[in-house]
Design a protein around this motif. Structure first.
Motif, mmCIF file in Angstrom:
data_model
loop_
_atom_site.group_PDB
_atom_site.id
_atom_site.type_symbol
_atom_site.label_atom_id
_atom_site.label_comp_id
_atom_site.label_asym_id
_atom_site.label_seq_id
_atom_site.Cartn_x
_atom_site.Cartn_y
_atom_site.Cartn_z
ATOM 1 N N PRO A 47 0.838 -1.206 0.000
ATOM 2 C CA PRO A 47 0.000 0.000 0.000
ATOM 3 C C PRO A 47 0.868 1.249 0.000
ATOM 4 O O PRO A 47 1.943 1.271 0.596
ATOM 5 C CB PRO A 47 -0.794 -0.116 1.308
ATOM 6 N N GLY A 48 0.417 2.243 -0.708
ATOM 7 C CA GLY A 48 1.166 3.489 -0.762
ATOM 8 C C GLY A 48 0.895 4.244 -2.046
ATOM 9 O O GLY A 48 0.178 3.783 -2.929
ATOM 10 N N PRO A 49 1.508 5.406 -2.173
ATOM 11 C CA PRO A 49 1.230 6.288 -3.316
ATOM 12 C C PRO A 49 2.176 6.071 -4.505
ATOM 13 O O PRO A 49 2.630 7.037 -5.120
ATOM 14 C CB PRO A 49 1.435 7.671 -2.705
ATOM 15 N N GLN A 50 2.487 4.840 -4.849
ATOM 16 C CA GLN A 50 3.446 4.594 -5.929
ATOM 17 C C GLN A 50 2.964 5.158 -7.264
ATOM 18 O O GLN A 50 3.749 5.767 -7.991
ATOM 19 C CB GLN A 50 3.725 3.083 -6.090
ATOM 20 N N PHE A 51 1.710 4.939 -7.602
ATOM 21 C CA PHE A 51 1.203 5.427 -8.886
ATOM 22 C C PHE A 51 1.167 6.952 -8.923
ATOM 23 O O PHE A 51 1.465 7.566 -9.942
ATOM 24 C CB PHE A 51 -0.189 4.851 -9.189
ATOM 25 N N ILE A 52 0.809 7.549 -7.805
ATOM 26 C CA ILE A 52 0.784 9.013 -7.741
ATOM 27 C C ILE A 52 2.197 9.567 -7.887
ATOM 28 O O ILE A 52 2.424 10.543 -8.608
ATOM 29 C CB ILE A 52 0.122 9.483 -6.430
ATOM 30 N N ALA A 53 3.154 8.923 -7.227
ATOM 31 C CA ALA A 53 4.555 9.356 -7.341
ATOM 32 C C ALA A 53 5.037 9.217 -8.787
ATOM 33 O O ALA A 53 5.727 10.102 -9.300
ATOM 34 C CB ALA A 53 5.438 8.543 -6.405
ATOM 35 N N TYR A 54 4.669 8.122 -9.445
ATOM 36 C CA TYR A 54 5.061 7.923 -10.842
ATOM 37 C C TYR A 54 4.473 9.020 -11.723
ATOM 38 O O TYR A 54 5.178 9.596 -12.566
ATOM 39 C CB TYR A 54 4.609 6.542 -11.334
ATOM 40 N N LEU A 55 3.198 9.309 -11.536
ATOM 41 C CA LEU A 55 2.559 10.355 -12.339
ATOM 42 C C LEU A 55 3.180 11.723 -12.081
ATOM 43 O O LEU A 55 3.381 12.505 -13.017
ATOM 44 C CB LEU A 55 1.053 10.384 -12.054
ATOM 45 N N LEU A 56 3.495 12.016 -10.824
ATOM 46 C CA LEU A 56 4.149 13.294 -10.512
ATOM 47 C C LEU A 56 5.519 13.385 -11.154
ATOM 48 O O LEU A 56 5.895 14.425 -11.702
ATOM 49 C CB LEU A 56 4.254 13.485 -9.002
ATOM 50 N N LEU A 57 6.281 12.297 -11.094
ATOM 51 C CA LEU A 57 7.600 12.299 -11.734
ATOM 52 C C LEU A 57 7.462 12.444 -13.247
ATOM 53 O O LEU A 57 8.294 13.079 -13.891
ATOM 54 C CB LEU A 57 8.362 11.033 -11.369
ATOM 55 N N TRP A 58 6.437 11.842 -13.822
ATOM 56 C CA TRP A 58 6.191 11.948 -15.262
ATOM 57 C C TRP A 58 6.015 13.415 -15.644
ATOM 58 O O TRP A 58 6.527 13.889 -16.650
ATOM 59 C CB TRP A 58 4.972 11.142 -15.616
#
Length: 64
Positions: A47-58
């Motif tokens: 659990p965690g914000p991995q997808f959100i972090a990926y989108l932010l880095l994108w």
């Protein structure tokens, strides 16, 4: 003797799978692209914000 190439913080558009974020991070930190991609996929199990972090880095990382 040649100096090593500078490690820039940017997406790798030549070796990308989706957006080049994992590939760009691997290049920045001197790691294998495959290792970073596998680590990201495995981290998605937790659990965690991995997808959100990926989108932010994108959005934040410039194209390389």
């Amino acid at each position: 003797m040649t100096s090593p190439a500078p490690r820039t913080f940017s997406r790798d558009t030549q070796h990308k799978v989706i957006a080049g974020v994992c590939s760009g991070l691997a290049r920045r930190f001197g790691l294998s692209r495959t290792v970073v991609r596998v680590a990201f996929v495995l981290s998605c199990i937790l659990p965690g914000p991995q997808f959100i972090a990926y989108l932010l880095l994108w959005v934040v990382m410039p194209r390389g």
